[in-house]
Design a protein around this motif. Structure first.
Motif, PDB file in Angstrom:
ATOM      1  N   ILE A 134       3.001  -8.308 -10.980  1.00 43.26           N
ATOM      2  CA  ILE A 134       1.101  -7.933 -10.146  1.00 43.26           C
ATOM      3  C   ILE A 134       0.018  -9.129 -10.279  1.00 43.26           C
ATOM      4  O   ILE A 134       0.204  -9.711 -11.963  1.00 43.26           O
ATOM      5  N   PRO A 135       0.247 -10.148  -9.522  1.00 44.68           N
ATOM      6  CA  PRO A 135      -0.364 -11.591 -10.084  1.00 44.68           C
ATOM      7  C   PRO A 135      -2.088 -11.742 -10.152  1.00 44.68           C
ATOM      8  O   PRO A 135      -2.096 -10.550  -9.202  1.00 44.68           O
ATOM      9  N   GLY A 136      -2.534 -11.581 -11.132  1.00 49.61           N
ATOM     10  CA  GLY A 136      -3.324 -11.975 -11.448  1.00 49.61           C
ATOM     11  C   GLY A 136      -3.875 -11.136 -12.564  1.00 49.61           C
ATOM     12  O   GLY A 136      -4.865 -10.841 -13.509  1.00 49.61           O
ATOM     13  N   ARG A 137      -3.075 -10.215 -13.059  1.00 50.36           N
ATOM     14  CA  ARG A 137      -3.200  -9.311 -14.319  1.00 50.36           C
ATOM     15  C   ARG A 137      -3.176  -9.958 -15.526  1.00 50.36           C
ATOM     16  O   ARG A 137      -3.949  -9.440 -16.695  1.00 50.36           O
ATOM     17  N   SER A 138      -2.564 -10.703 -15.710  1.00 50.30           N
ATOM     18  CA  SER A 138      -2.901 -11.918 -17.386  1.00 50.30           C
ATOM     19  C   SER A 138      -4.371 -12.179 -17.473  1.00 50.30           C
ATOM     20  O   SER A 138      -4.496 -12.129 -18.604  1.00 50.30           O
ATOM     21  N   ALA A 139      -5.071 -13.200 -16.507  1.00 49.91           N
ATOM     22  CA  ALA A 139      -6.582 -12.867 -16.739  1.00 49.91           C
ATOM     23  C   ALA A 139      -6.945 -11.528 -17.158  1.00 49.91           C
ATOM     24  O   ALA A 139      -8.512 -11.847 -18.087  1.00 49.91           O
ATOM     25  N   ASP A 140      -7.166 -10.168 -17.210  1.00 48.90           N
ATOM     26  CA  ASP A 140      -8.025  -9.057 -17.159  1.00 48.90           C
ATOM     27  C   ASP A 140      -6.918  -8.298 -18.636  1.00 48.90           C
ATOM     28  O   ASP A 140      -7.781  -7.846 -19.619  1.00 48.90           O
ATOM     29  N   LEU A 189      12.933  -0.659   7.881  1.00 47.83           N
ATOM     30  CA  LEU A 189      12.017  -0.578   6.278  1.00 47.83           C
ATOM     31  C   LEU A 189      11.135  -1.693   5.759  1.00 47.83           C
ATOM     32  O   LEU A 189      11.607  -2.919   5.969  1.00 47.83           O
ATOM     33  N   ARG A 190       9.999  -0.818   5.834  1.00 48.67           N
ATOM     34  CA  ARG A 190       8.732  -1.653   5.113  1.00 48.67           C
ATOM     35  C   ARG A 190       8.625  -0.880   3.700  1.00 48.67           C
ATOM     36  O   ARG A 190       8.506   0.195   4.413  1.00 48.67           O
ATOM     37  N   SER A 191       8.167  -1.656   2.598  1.00 50.05           N
ATOM     38  CA  SER A 191       7.310  -0.656   1.582  1.00 50.05           C
ATOM     39  C   SER A 191       5.956  -1.182   1.824  1.00 50.05           C
ATOM     40  O   SER A 191       5.621  -2.069   1.619  1.00 50.05           O
ATOM     41  N   TRP A 192       5.391   0.214   1.676  1.00 53.54           N
ATOM     42  CA  TRP A 192       3.775   0.072   1.694  1.00 53.54           C
ATOM     43  C   TRP A 192       3.751   0.965  -0.299  1.00 53.54           C
ATOM     44  O   TRP A 192       3.479   2.088   0.066  1.00 53.54           O
ATOM     45  N   TRP A 193       1.870   0.422   0.376  1.00 55.71           N
ATOM     46  CA  TRP A 193       1.680   0.458  -1.168  1.00 55.71           C
ATOM     47  C   TRP A 193       0.584   1.367  -1.124  1.00 55.71           C
ATOM     48  O   TRP A 193      -0.089   0.433  -0.532  1.00 55.71           O
ATOM     49  N   GLU A 194       0.686   2.333  -2.295  1.00 51.63           N
ATOM     50  CA  GLU A 194      -0.465   3.479  -1.599  1.00 51.63           C
ATOM     51  C   GLU A 194      -2.030   2.222  -2.744  1.00 51.63           C
ATOM     52  O   GLU A 194      -1.963   1.599  -3.279  1.00 51.63           O
ATOM     53  N   ARG A 195      -3.174   3.103  -2.347  1.00 50.24           N
ATOM     54  CA  ARG A 195      -4.586   2.514  -2.685  1.00 50.24           C
ATOM     55  C   ARG A 195      -4.237   2.911  -4.815  1.00 50.24           C
ATOM     56  O   ARG A 195      -3.474   3.756  -4.779  1.00 50.24           O
ATOM     57  N   PRO A 196      -4.299   2.043  -5.346  1.00 53.40           N
ATOM     58  CA  PRO A 196      -4.328   2.255  -6.649  1.00 53.40           C
ATOM     59  C   PRO A 196      -4.873   3.527  -7.105  1.00 53.40           C
ATOM     60  O   PRO A 196      -6.225   4.313  -6.790  1.00 53.40           O
ATOM     61  N   TYR A 211      -6.992  -8.099  -6.873  1.00 56.10           N
ATOM     62  CA  TYR A 211      -5.780  -8.356  -6.595  1.00 56.10           C
ATOM     63  C   TYR A 211      -4.622  -7.369  -6.591  1.00 56.10           C
ATOM     64  O   TYR A 211      -3.335  -6.675  -6.892  1.00 56.10           O
ATOM     65  N   LEU A 212      -5.875  -5.697  -7.366  1.00 53.80           N
ATOM     66  CA  LEU A 212      -5.019  -4.497  -6.777  1.00 53.80           C
ATOM     67  C   LEU A 212      -4.742  -3.340  -6.319  1.00 53.80           C
ATOM     68  O   LEU A 212      -4.090  -2.868  -5.369  1.00 53.80           O
ATOM     69  N   ALA A 213      -6.239  -3.568  -5.549  1.00 54.36           N
ATOM     70  CA  ALA A 213      -6.580  -2.749  -4.408  1.00 54.36           C
ATOM     71  C   ALA A 213      -6.187  -3.244  -2.633  1.00 54.36           C
ATOM     72  O   ALA A 213      -5.903  -2.516  -2.046  1.00 54.36           O
ATOM     73  N   ASP A 214      -5.798  -4.703  -2.757  1.00 47.59           N
ATOM     74  CA  ASP A 214      -5.273  -5.342  -1.835  1.00 47.59           C
ATOM     75  C   ASP A 214      -3.210  -5.223  -2.183  1.00 47.59           C
ATOM     76  O   ASP A 214      -3.249  -6.361  -1.511  1.00 47.59           O
ATOM     77  N   TYR A 215      -3.333  -5.334  -2.756  1.00 50.00           N
ATOM     78  CA  TYR A 215      -1.792  -5.336  -3.316  1.00 50.00           C
ATOM     79  C   TYR A 215      -0.607  -5.510  -1.878  1.00 50.00           C
ATOM     80  O   TYR A 215      -0.738  -4.431  -1.645  1.00 50.00           O
ATOM     81  N   CYS A 216       0.134  -6.205  -2.183  1.00 55.61           N
ATOM     82  CA  CYS A 216       1.209  -6.343  -1.161  1.00 55.61           C
ATOM     83  C   CYS A 216       2.416  -7.214  -1.809  1.00 55.61           C
ATOM     84  O   CYS A 216       1.964  -7.809  -2.201  1.00 55.61           O
ATOM     85  N   ARG A 217       3.426  -7.399  -1.361  1.00 57.81           N
ATOM     86  CA  ARG A 217       4.542  -7.641  -1.349  1.00 57.81           C
ATOM     87  C   ARG A 217       5.049  -7.858  -0.379  1.00 57.81           C
ATOM     88  O   ARG A 217       5.200  -7.268   0.717  1.00 57.81           O
ATOM     89  N   GLY A 218       5.483  -9.196  -0.037  1.00 56.84           N
ATOM     90  CA  GLY A 218       6.586  -9.543   1.096  1.00 56.84           C
ATOM     91  C   GLY A 218       5.345  -9.775   2.041  1.00 56.84           C
ATOM     92  O   GLY A 218       6.401  -8.941   3.550  1.00 56.84           O
ATOM     93  N   GLY A 219       4.634  -9.980   2.237  1.00 55.38           N
ATOM     94  CA  GLY A 219       3.718  -9.502   3.246  1.00 55.38           C
ATOM     95  C   GLY A 219       3.564  -8.039   4.331  1.00 55.38           C
ATOM     96  O   GLY A 219       2.647  -7.786   4.942  1.00 55.38           O
ATOM     97  N   HIS A 220       3.756  -7.700   3.449  1.00 58.77           N
ATOM     98  CA  HIS A 220       3.070  -5.856   3.466  1.00 58.77           C
ATOM     99  C   HIS A 220       2.053  -5.286   2.426  1.00 58.77           C
ATOM    100  O   HIS A 220       2.771  -4.975   0.831  1.00 58.77           O
ATOM    101  N   ALA A 221       1.095  -4.756   2.760  1.00 59.72           N
ATOM    102  CA  ALA A 221      -0.275  -4.426   2.025  1.00 59.72           C
ATOM    103  C   ALA A 221       0.048  -3.191   1.977  1.00 59.72           C
ATOM    104  O   ALA A 221       0.992  -2.299   2.635  1.00 59.72           O
TER     105      ALA A 221
END
Length: 221
Positions: A134-140, A189-196, A211-221
């Motif tokens: 989770i990029p950005g999580r360490s700061a919070d 195959l695409r991985s789609w992340w649901e809303r937090p 960074y959580l609301a707009d989380y994506c990986r490999g270009g797939h939000a």
């Protein structure tokens, strides 16, 4: 073209799918979430377990509990392991079952893993793991305490013997099979992340950070 670094990671079957350059290997590692690590235990039988990981330059950090059997085995100067990461991109539907395949990207790393004992390096390694997932999580979030660091075991594995293998594209059928009235193609195959989803025990009126609301990986939000 980068050449393989060792016989142990050289591809012989479908060698044209191999890649040995750091750019390809690092990109697959950085997109993956879970690796599988195989080791021969001190009791003489092999085990393969899934682990969280993070990459820092030419090293991979592997995370686990100091109480686990796998990591107790690692309490030696070095532990020879085999680590793999696989990303599935689609199903290749051929005209024959024999040529049915999978589009994928994978990495294999073989080498000696060493336990990270220095608390500062361990803290850095665990932050890498969090930022990898989770990029950005360490700061919070609250960082680990020294007690938590000591109860966690971290292994460092150099990316010195590694190779990637990539399969992409359409089915590769036998010439005579192209005359068959059978559908063929690729199912991507695409991985789609649901809303937090907010923890019901959250005691504050907070919304998920961007960074959580707009989380994506490999270009797939």
């Amino acid at each position: 073209m980068t050449l393989p670094t060792s016989e142990r990671t050289t591809l012989h079957r479908y060698a044209h799918r191999a890649a040995y350059d750091h750019q390809t290997i690092d990109a697959i590692l950085d997109e993956g979430l879970v690796c599988h690590v195989g080791v021969l235990t001190d009791q003489g039988f092999p085990v393969v377990i899934p682990l969280a990981y993070g990459r820092w330059r030419d090293d991979v950090y592997l995370h686990g509990s100091a109480a686990s059997r796998f990591f107790r085995t690692a309490r030696t100067d070095t532990l020879e392991v085999c680590m793999t990461v696989t990303l599935v991109d689609g199903l290749v539907v051929a005209r024959s079952t024999y040529n049915t395949d999978v589009n994928y990207r994978s990495v294999i790393i073989v080498g000696d893993a060493t336990e990270v004992k220095d608390l500062d390096e361990k803290r850095h390694g665990l932050e890498l793991l969090v930022e990898h997932i989770i990029p950005g999580r360490s700061a919070d979030a609250r960082p680990p305490t020294d007690k938590e660091l000591r109860s966690t075991m971290l292994l460092r594995l150099p990316i010195s013997e590694a190779s990637a293998k990539v399969r992409s594209g359409w089915p590769l059928d036998d010439d005579q099979d192209y005359e068959l009235p059978v559908w063929a193609g690729v199912i991507p195959l695409r991985s789609w992340w649901e809303r937090p989803r907010t923890d019901p025990k959250l005691r504050f009126d907070l919304t998920a950070p961007d960074y959580l609301a707009d989380y994506c990986r490999g270009g797939h939000a």
